[in-house]
Design a protein around this motif. Sequence first.
Motif, short mmCIF file in Angstrom:
data_model
loop_
_atom_site.label_atom_id
_atom_site.label_comp_id
_atom_site.label_asym_id
_atom_site.label_seq_id
_atom_site.Cartn_x
_atom_site.Cartn_y
_atom_site.Cartn_z
N LEU A 144 0.86 -1.19 0.00
CA LEU A 144 0.00 0.00 0.00
C LEU A 144 0.89 1.23 0.00
CD1 LEU A 144 -2.58 -0.80 2.84
CD2 LEU A 144 -2.73 -1.38 0.40
N LEU A 145 0.52 2.23 -0.79
CA LEU A 145 1.24 3.51 -0.78
C LEU A 145 0.38 4.58 -0.13
CD1 LEU A 145 2.71 3.66 -4.41
CD2 LEU A 145 3.90 3.02 -2.29
N LEU A 146 1.00 5.33 0.77
CA LEU A 146 0.38 6.53 1.35
C LEU A 146 1.43 7.64 1.25
CD1 LEU A 146 -1.40 5.06 4.53
CD2 LEU A 146 -2.54 6.25 2.64
N LEU A 147 1.57 8.20 0.04
CA LEU A 147 2.62 9.21 -0.18
C LEU A 147 2.02 10.61 -0.23
CD1 LEU A 147 5.00 7.48 -2.75
CD2 LEU A 147 4.75 7.12 -0.29
N ASP A 148 2.91 11.60 -0.32
CA ASP A 148 2.49 13.01 -0.47
C ASP A 148 1.60 13.47 0.68
OD1 ASP A 148 3.72 13.01 -3.06
OD2 ASP A 148 1.92 12.05 -3.86
N GLY A 149 1.84 12.97 1.87
CA GLY A 149 1.04 13.42 3.03
C GLY A 149 -0.23 12.62 3.24
N ASN A 150 -0.46 11.57 2.44
CA ASN A 150 -1.72 10.85 2.53
C ASN A 150 -1.92 10.05 3.81
OD1 ASN A 150 -2.34 11.93 0.11
ND2 ASN A 150 -2.30 10.04 -1.07
N ILE A 151 -0.88 9.93 4.62
CA ILE A 151 -1.05 9.33 5.94
C ILE A 151 -2.02 10.21 6.76
CG2 ILE A 151 1.00 10.46 6.94
CD1 ILE A 151 -0.11 6.90 7.79
N GLY A 152 -2.25 11.43 6.28
CA GLY A 152 -3.20 12.34 6.95
C GLY A 152 -4.65 12.08 6.61
N ILE A 153 -4.93 11.21 5.63
CA ILE A 153 -6.32 10.95 5.20
C ILE A 153 -7.17 10.52 6.38
CG2 ILE A 153 -7.75 9.30 3.90
CD1 ILE A 153 -5.73 9.47 1.61
N GLY A 154 -8.30 11.19 6.53
CA GLY A 154 -9.24 10.83 7.59
C GLY A 154 -8.94 11.50 8.93
N GLY A 155 -7.73 12.07 9.06
CA GLY A 155 -7.40 12.81 10.28
C GLY A 155 -7.12 11.92 11.49
N ASP A 156 -6.89 10.63 11.27
CA ASP A 156 -6.65 9.71 12.39
C ASP A 156 -5.70 8.60 11.91
OD1 ASP A 156 -6.69 7.85 14.42
OD2 ASP A 156 -8.88 7.79 14.61
N PRO A 157 -4.38 8.85 12.01
CA PRO A 157 -3.42 7.88 11.46
C PRO A 157 -3.57 6.48 12.03
CG PRO A 157 -2.32 9.95 11.97
CD PRO A 157 -3.73 10.08 12.50
N ALA A 158 -3.95 6.36 13.32
CA ALA A 158 -4.08 5.01 13.90
C ALA A 158 -5.23 4.27 13.21
CB ALA A 158 -4.31 5.10 15.40
N ALA A 159 -6.34 4.97 12.94
CA ALA A 159 -7.47 4.33 12.26
C ALA A 159 -7.09 3.97 10.82
CB ALA A 159 -8.68 5.28 12.27
N LEU A 160 -6.29 4.82 10.18
CA LEU A 160 -5.88 4.53 8.80
C LEU A 160 -4.94 3.32 8.77
CD1 LEU A 160 -6.10 5.38 5.85
CD2 LEU A 160 -4.27 7.03 6.24
N LEU A 161 -4.06 3.22 9.77
CA LEU A 161 -3.18 2.05 9.86
C LEU A 161 -4.00 0.78 10.03
CD1 LEU A 161 -0.23 3.26 12.16
CD2 LEU A 161 -0.11 2.69 9.72
N ASP A 162 -5.05 0.89 10.83
CA ASP A 162 -5.92 -0.25 11.07
C ASP A 162 -6.58 -0.71 9.77
OD1 ASP A 162 -6.29 -1.48 13.50
OD2 ASP A 162 -8.45 -0.97 13.48
N ARG A 163 -7.06 0.27 9.01
CA ARG A 163 -7.69 -0.03 7.72
C ARG A 163 -6.65 -0.64 6.77
NH1 ARG A 163 -10.92 -2.23 4.56
NH2 ARG A 163 -11.59 -1.12 2.71
N ALA A 164 -5.43 -0.09 6.79
CA ALA A 164 -4.37 -0.59 5.92
C ALA A 164 -4.07 -2.06 6.23
CB ALA A 164 -3.11 0.26 6.09
N ALA A 165 -4.10 -2.42 7.51
CA ALA A 165 -3.81 -3.81 7.88
C ALA A 165 -4.85 -4.75 7.29
CB ALA A 165 -3.76 -3.94 9.40
N ASP A 166 -6.09 -4.28 7.19
CA ASP A 166 -7.14 -5.12 6.60
C ASP A 166 -6.95 -5.30 5.09
OD1 ASP A 166 -8.54 -5.67 8.92
OD2 ASP A 166 -9.72 -3.83 8.79
N LEU A 167 -6.33 -4.32 4.46
CA LEU A 167 -6.18 -4.37 3.00
C LEU A 167 -4.99 -5.22 2.56
CD1 LEU A 167 -6.88 -0.60 2.19
CD2 LEU A 167 -8.38 -2.54 1.74
N LEU A 168 -3.96 -5.27 3.42
CA LEU A 168 -2.72 -5.96 3.03
C LEU A 168 -2.79 -7.47 3.20
CD1 LEU A 168 0.09 -3.71 4.57
CD2 LEU A 168 -0.27 -4.19 2.13
#
Length: 280
Positions: A144-168
């Motif tokens: 998964l790529l989260l470049l150009d500041g996209n780790i900011g998507i949704g305003g909650d990096p922990a929640a985004l990491l959680d979602r990323a774990a489901d996708l990988l």
Amino acid sequence: MSTTVPPSGLAAPAPAESAETGTGPAATRTTSWGADPYANALRTGRGPLFLRRSDGWLLPLDVERWCSDAGSADLSALHRCEGPVLDIGCGPGRLVAELASLGHRALGIDVSETAVARTRGLGGAALLRSVFDPLPGEGRWGTLLLLDGNIGIGGDPAALLDRAADLLAVGGLLIAETAPVDVDERVRVRLDDGRGGPEASAAPAAREAAGEPFPWARIGTPALLRHAGAGGWRTADQWGAEGRTFVSLRRPVRERSARTSSQSAESAKSTPEISSQLPK
Ligand SMILES: C[S@@+](CC[C@H](N)C(=O)[O-])C[C@H]1O[C@@H](n2cnc3c(N)ncnc32)[C@H](O)[C@@H]1O
């Protein structure tokens, strides 16, 4: 994304879209990046474009770079990709196009119609979809790529990491670009083309065109590694290139959430025409 000024963000429900348009249920679709200033900037390939906080603080967005070919810092991330790649928040598509030319199976997702159209215009595969919507190939992506500041998507990096774990896939890699300063902040922002002036004095039409404020986060490497460690992610690598900073993380070993399992099943049923984009 430049970091001379503060953060960025986004999230808000959007209408469901049809399978014919290559989109799906959009319960958590964020619409703010569909606002005029972003679409206009992508059409012309030029800024100025900012994320603006209500107190006037501005984060310049690097539209010109996003609309150019992949540069050497981008390549430093792309050369680390493994297996099929999902570019989350692909924007106008330079990374998806470059990945395809490097021989990767790559799919971009974005909530901006203009971004998806531009990515497809470069010959890349892209879906108008939020990362929080059901997606093809959940649990099977290699990177998964989260470049150009996209780790900011949704305003909650922990929640985004959680979602990323489901996708990988098991053992899959998340490559994230971090802010090149030690920061961990969540803010609400609007897109701004610099013509609106300070929030309070901006013309109503300019405020409306910029859309609703949305949550965004800006996070440096130390804070991202803290969040990731707490979620069971393993640090694979950390590096810098052209003043940009990156981290790669290995997916934690854990059960998938019930929510994701049912979303995947629903996604598989409702979007058969994109099954060719599932990672093998
Ligand atoms: C900071 S820009 C990054 C641009 C991009 N990486 C590029 O190469 O041009 C953020 C991008 O993420 C998209 N985005 C925002 N929220 C999203 C979400 N929930 N799911 C998918 N994409 C999203 C925006 O539309 C925008 O294109």
